[in-house]
Structure formats: C-alpha cells, structure tokens
Scaffold this active site. Sequence first.
Site, short mmCIF file in Angstrom:
data_model
loop_
_atom_site.label_atom_id
_atom_site.label_comp_id
_atom_site.label_asym_id
_atom_site.label_seq_id
_atom_site.Cartn_x
_atom_site.Cartn_y
_atom_site.Cartn_z
N GLU A 170 3.05 5.87 12.66
CA GLU A 170 2.69 4.43 12.83
C GLU A 170 3.37 3.85 13.87
O GLU A 170 4.69 3.76 14.17
CB GLU A 170 3.32 4.06 11.28
N CYS A 193 -0.09 -3.13 7.73
CA CYS A 193 0.07 -1.76 7.38
C CYS A 193 -0.97 -1.07 7.23
O CYS A 193 -1.27 0.29 7.39
CB CYS A 193 0.88 -2.01 5.92
N LYS A 224 14.62 -10.68 -1.19
CA LYS A 224 15.71 -10.50 0.18
C LYS A 224 14.45 -10.53 1.20
O LYS A 224 13.81 -9.50 1.36
CB LYS A 224 16.42 -8.92 0.07
N GLU A 239 5.07 0.08 -1.09
CA GLU A 239 4.14 0.39 -0.29
C GLU A 239 4.65 0.47 1.10
O GLU A 239 5.26 -0.45 1.62
CB GLU A 239 3.23 -1.05 -0.32
#
Length: 520
Positions: free
Chosen positions: A397, A299, A190, A265
């Site tokens: 973040e 990331c 996906k 992750e």
Amino acid sequence: MTTPATQTDLQIPAGVPDRIRHYIDGRFVDSVGGETFGVLEPTTNTVYVEAAAGQAVDVDAAVAAARRAFESGPWPGMKNRERARVLNRIADAVEAQDTVLARLESFDTGLPITQAAGQARRAAENFRFFADLIVAGADDAYKVPGMQMNYVDRSPVGVAGLITPWNTPFMLESWKLAPALAAGCTVVLKPAEFTPLSASLWATIFAEAGLPEGVFNLVNGIGEEAGDALVKHPGVDLISFTGETTTGQLIFANAAPTLKGLSMELGGKSPAIIFPDADLEAALDSTLFGVFSLNGERCTASSRILVHRSIYDDFVARYVQRAKNIKVGPPADPTTEVGALVHPEHYERVMGYVQAGKHEATLAAGGTRPAHLPQGNYLAPTVFIDVPPTARIFQEEIFGPVVAITPFDNDAHAVELANNTKYGLAAYIWTRDLRRAHTVAAQVQAGMVWINSHNVRDLRSPFGGIKASGLGHEGGYRSLDFYTQQKAVHITLGDVHTARFGATGYNPDDPYFATKNLQA
C-alpha cells in the site's frame, strides 16, 4: 525542517484555535504534564498550531469520565427515540458547519477544497442513518409453540475507544461516533496526530445538541503514547481502529490481555479489473477518480489496475494522457484536483515507493514534484505501466497518487492477479457480461466489490476487509452488533419437564443402603 507559522507567511483560515486541547468530562483541558506537539500545514510544512499531547494520565482521566457517564449517567439508559433526537440535532449542527469544516479540513489535510466540501454532509448523514436505525430496528424473537419464547435483549457494551485516521478525518470520525453513541456507549476519541484540527469541532457540536457530559471525550496525541494507552486501558471495553495494517497488528496484540472487542479496517491494495467488453470511458473516469481523488490517500483506492491485453495499449494511452492533465495545486484553489499530501513524513514514504517503482516497472507519468510547486508535499499523479506482480508497487500500500497498471490474459489470470497480495479490502470490476461480473466478484478476495461503479457507499451494507485488510465489519446493523451486548432471554410457556435428580429421597430397602447398615 519545520518552522512556526505566522499570519503573514501562511493564510490561516478563520476558526483555527490558538491551541488544540483535549475535551474531558465536558471541559477543554491541557495535558496534565503540559506536553504538546506541533501541527503542520502541508503546503508549506510550517507549524501553525500547538496541540495537547495526551499521555497515559490524560487517557486515564478521559476513560474515568466515560466510565462515570456510562455507569451513572443518563445516556445508556435513554430510550432509543430519545437518543435519536440528540443524534438528529448533532446532524443538524454538523450540516451547519459545512463551509467552516471544509475550509479547516482542506487546510489541515491538504485535500482539495472541492473534495473536502461534502465531508460535513456525509458526516451528518451518518448520524441521521443511525438515529433512524435504532428507532426502526428490530431484533430476533423465536417461539417454540407450547414450550418457550426466546428473544434478544441488547445493551451498550460500555466505554468505546475510537482511533481514527488522518484522511478525511472528520467524516471518518463520524463513522465511529454515530453508531457508538446510537448504541448507548460512551466514547474516548483519539484522532490522528497529523490532522487534529477538525476533531475539536465535535465537542461544541455535541454539547449544543444536548449530549450529556462525559459521554464524549477527546484525547489528542501521538499514536505510540495516547493511542497505546487507550488500547491497553483496562477501563476500555472495545476498540474501533482505522489505519494501516502494521499498527492494527500491534493493537491486536496490546488489546489481548484485557480481551477487548476489536473492529479494525486496515490497509488495502485494491484491484480494478477492466475486461474487454467494459465501458472504457466510464472505467477511465472511475479508475482515475479512484486513485487520484483525495490525493490518493484513501484505503479503498483502485491502486492496481488490471487490464485485458486486447485493450491494454489503448487503455494505457488514454489513462496516461488523462493523468498528465490532472491539475495539481493549492488545496484552497477550487480548480485543484490533487492537493498536497498530508505530512512530510508521509510524502517521503510515498516518494520512496516512486523511486522503487522506477526500478521495477515503466514510469509513464508523474513521479516528480510539479515544477510550479517548489515547496510543500506535492506529487504529480504518477502512473507505472507493465508492472510485474512481484513489484513492491504492486504488492504494498502506497497511499498516495500512484497507480500500477498490469495486463492480464483471461478471466482466471485476472482473478489470480487480483488476489496476489496480502490485502483484501475492495475490488472493482468493469464488464457488460452479467455472468462474468458475478462469477469474478465471488472469486475475488475482498470485503467489498463494486461492479461498473466506483466507491459508492451504502450505509446499510457491511464495510470492512479480509486478510490483512481488517478484522470485523461495520455498517448498518453490524455496527450496532459491535457496540452492543446481545443477551438471549428464554421464557418457559408450558410445564417444565426436567429430570428430577434426587427427588425420590432415602429408601431403606435400596440394596446400596442395606450393605452400609444404615438405619432410616
């Protein structure tokens, strides 16, 4: 507001299909109910193609195909060498798509074309690496002399659900597809709804490489619909997810009822620690690249830079000047260093952090749309200095071209600041002192640490984070551990010495039986 794009108002590259469809059991198909969603091009925010929007019924069909291929197809039972040959053919086909892929990826994501150019080669290397690993790999075997031999027998887990992010999507899809297929699993992918374009290349690549039908299945769609159905599906044995932390928490909860294996992750707020004895030129190059390459949408970005107070002013002055010189422009321009952020929703989110940062710290560069780019998701490289550790731009973040720079006084203070977030994905340490490098690396709370280096990946080493940055690690043998079942087999080599319960039989002289008046 978004509007449909046409050939006259948008330069649509060759290779973009008229529509993006699912790929289930060896065929391209539309959603059963006909649902679609528009895909935006990030420099104009126009809809350039419609994609099939997968629902639970579409996920059901994909999982059923993957289950059939796993239980009755040839792929799981192939010898490792046979699977490796297919993986190497996949790698060849991926490399052959390098130019096309770079053009499509840059167009779809807003990444500068020069930074998208290497994605196919990196994706191909992932397949070659796992092809080699499954052929050369060994497993545990132990012998207890004269008594027993013990060994580990591996088998693929089953149907793997792979949910991938929108930053460098094709390459990050290969991180999951390569080990899952190498292990003998069948998969349902996906891809991120913001960037579904390049994922459609996999179907043709896999078919031409000889991957059996049903082993690879692709369902496009919104995370809350297709992704949610995949996570909850009882026919899916494990989920590998890369994305933000709050989504990971939701997946963790939704996977619990079916006890799926999970590898996640998640987000990061990675520090780069610059000590006074560092090579400042190298540290400047690395930290600028680390947060502004890939538009800051990575990331492992070094989005918090911690600088020793004795060199702070000099470092900041040089960093700010360099950041102001970074060229922001159209992704297709080979001189562009920062392109357009992926989607207007994400752009607004990043700009919200920029506005918050103006009240929390000192804005030293950027913070606005470049004047020469009046439309699209563009943001000039943004530098905040003197950022307190309580600030949102220090703690959360942002996932864009925004960096927070903070001074520290000594080694202990640097470690304290580095660990002062909920995240623990990556860290970067710059020092010429070998003892300090190893000591600080051990003390920093992160799944990965680079010393005097930017993010250079070794495919053999574990990749993943701790705390709110993830669950589990992949990479090398750890990926094969995740996608395989490990069965311990024990073989007796000598005589069996087991207590012989009940071997004496019935004894009429036993006092117990005498009291019961039992007869032989």
